[in-house]
Write a protein that holds these residues in place. Sequence first.
Motif, PDB file in Angstrom:
ATOM      1  N   VAL A 100      -9.954  -2.579   1.661  1.00  0.00           N
ATOM      2  CA  VAL A 100      -9.695  -2.966   3.049  1.00  0.00           C
ATOM      3  C   VAL A 100      -9.092  -4.364   3.020  1.00  0.00           C
ATOM      4  O   VAL A 100      -9.586  -5.248   2.308  1.00  0.00           O
ATOM      5  CB  VAL A 100     -10.976  -2.915   3.918  1.00  0.00           C
ATOM      6  N   ASN A 101      -7.991  -4.556   3.755  1.00  0.00           N
ATOM      7  CA  ASN A 101      -7.304  -5.842   3.830  1.00  0.00           C
ATOM      8  C   ASN A 101      -7.168  -6.273   5.286  1.00  0.00           C
ATOM      9  O   ASN A 101      -7.002  -5.434   6.179  1.00  0.00           O
ATOM     10  CB  ASN A 101      -5.899  -5.762   3.228  1.00  0.00           C
ATOM     11  N   PHE A 102      -7.194  -7.576   5.496  1.00  0.00           N
ATOM     12  CA  PHE A 102      -6.804  -8.147   6.768  1.00  0.00           C
ATOM     13  C   PHE A 102      -5.517  -8.932   6.538  1.00  0.00           C
ATOM     14  O   PHE A 102      -5.457  -9.797   5.656  1.00  0.00           O
ATOM     15  CB  PHE A 102      -7.887  -9.073   7.330  1.00  0.00           C
ATOM     16  N   VAL A 103      -4.465  -8.625   7.317  1.00  0.00           N
ATOM     17  CA  VAL A 103      -3.153  -9.240   7.138  1.00  0.00           C
ATOM     18  C   VAL A 103      -2.716  -9.849   8.465  1.00  0.00           C
ATOM     19  O   VAL A 103      -2.827  -9.211   9.518  1.00  0.00           O
ATOM     20  CB  VAL A 103      -2.104  -8.197   6.673  1.00  0.00           C
ATOM     21  N   ARG A 104      -2.200 -11.074   8.404  1.00  0.00           N
ATOM     22  CA  ARG A 104      -1.747 -11.738   9.628  1.00  0.00           C
ATOM     23  C   ARG A 104      -0.417 -12.441   9.399  1.00  0.00           C
ATOM     24  O   ARG A 104      -0.213 -13.111   8.379  1.00  0.00           O
ATOM     25  CB  ARG A 104      -2.779 -12.742  10.122  1.00  0.00           C
ATOM     26  N   ALA A 105       0.508 -12.269  10.370  1.00  0.00           N
ATOM     27  CA  ALA A 105       1.763 -13.015  10.429  1.00  0.00           C
ATOM     28  C   ALA A 105       1.621 -14.009  11.571  1.00  0.00           C
ATOM     29  O   ALA A 105       1.680 -13.638  12.749  1.00  0.00           O
ATOM     30  CB  ALA A 105       2.944 -12.071  10.662  1.00  0.00           C
ATOM     31  N   THR A 106       1.406 -15.267  11.246  1.00  0.00           N
ATOM     32  CA  THR A 106       1.047 -16.265  12.250  1.00  0.00           C
ATOM     33  C   THR A 106       2.166 -16.513  13.260  1.00  0.00           C
ATOM     34  O   THR A 106       1.912 -16.672  14.455  1.00  0.00           O
ATOM     35  CB  THR A 106       0.653 -17.581  11.576  1.00  0.00           C
ATOM     36  N   GLY A 107       3.420 -16.553  12.787  1.00  0.00           N
ATOM     37  CA  GLY A 107       4.540 -16.843  13.684  1.00  0.00           C
ATOM     38  C   GLY A 107       4.796 -15.755  14.695  1.00  0.00           C
ATOM     39  O   GLY A 107       5.355 -16.009  15.774  1.00  0.00           O
ATOM     40  N   PHE A 108       4.400 -14.521  14.379  1.00  0.00           N
ATOM     41  CA  PHE A 108       4.582 -13.396  15.301  1.00  0.00           C
ATOM     42  C   PHE A 108       3.320 -13.103  16.101  1.00  0.00           C
ATOM     43  O   PHE A 108       3.325 -12.203  16.943  1.00  0.00           O
ATOM     44  CB  PHE A 108       4.980 -12.136  14.516  1.00  0.00           C
ATOM     45  N   ASN A 109       2.223 -13.809  15.799  1.00  0.00           N
ATOM     46  CA  ASN A 109       0.926 -13.533  16.413  1.00  0.00           C
ATOM     47  C   ASN A 109       0.552 -12.065  16.222  1.00  0.00           C
ATOM     48  O   ASN A 109       0.048 -11.409  17.132  1.00  0.00           O
ATOM     49  CB  ASN A 109       0.917 -13.899  17.899  1.00  0.00           C
TER      50      ASN A 109
END
Length: 219
Positions: A164-173
Motif C-alpha cells: 500500500v502506497n500513499f502518493v501526493r503531487a503537491t503542486g496539483f493538490n
Amino acid sequence: MKQNTNVISFILAAAISLGLAASASAQSANVAVPTPSATGSTGGLLGSRYTEIAANYIDLTAGNPSVARGVRLDYNQPLQANFDLNLDYDWARANYAGMRLTQQDVGVGATAFTNLSWGRPFALAAVGWQWQKGGGVTDDSFTYKLGVGTEFQVAPTIVVTPFVNFVRATGFNESEADFGVKAAYRVNKDWSITARAQYDAVRHYKDAAEYSIGAAYHF
C-alpha cells in the motif's frame, strides 16, 4: 475516501511499527529468509541489484479518457544490508477528443526491509517530480511517496508482494492511496519476469486500476 492526513498517519504508523519489528527481530529471530544476493537464485527483488522495464495498462474507470498506456523503468541498488536505493521513471499517454495527454514521473527513494521466517516486510519513502502535458497546456509538480508491504517467498523462485502506497503531487493538490500486489518469477540467475496489479483510490477524482508486465535483469 479518508482525508490525506489520516492516510499519511496510517502509513507513518505502519512504518514506525515496521522499524520496531525489525529492531526486535534482529535480536530474537532464529530463522531468517535468505536475501536474493546471498543465494543468487531466489525470486526476491529486495536486496537485489536489478533494472526492470515494464509495460503498463491503466483503466481510468469510465473517465475521459478511459484508458492510458505507458512504460516504466526501475533501478534498484542495495546500499547496505536491508537497505536499497530506488530510481524510477514512468511515462504514460492517453488520447481524448483528438488530444494526446502525457504524464511523466521521475523519482528517487529508499527501501528498508527485514528478513523474517515468514517474509520480508518493508517500508519505503521517495521524492520526485511529475510533468503533465495535453491540449496545449503543460504543468509540473513535486511528488512524494510513502509505502509499506511484505515480500512473501511462495516458491523457491517466486515471490508475491502485497503493498500500500500513499502518493501526493503537491503542486496539483492531488493525492491517492495505491493498494496492489506484485509478483516476480526468477527465470534464471540473470532474469526475472514481473507482473503487477493495483487499485488507485484518487482523492477528488475518479479511481483507476493499473496492470503491468515486465522483465528485470539482475547484475
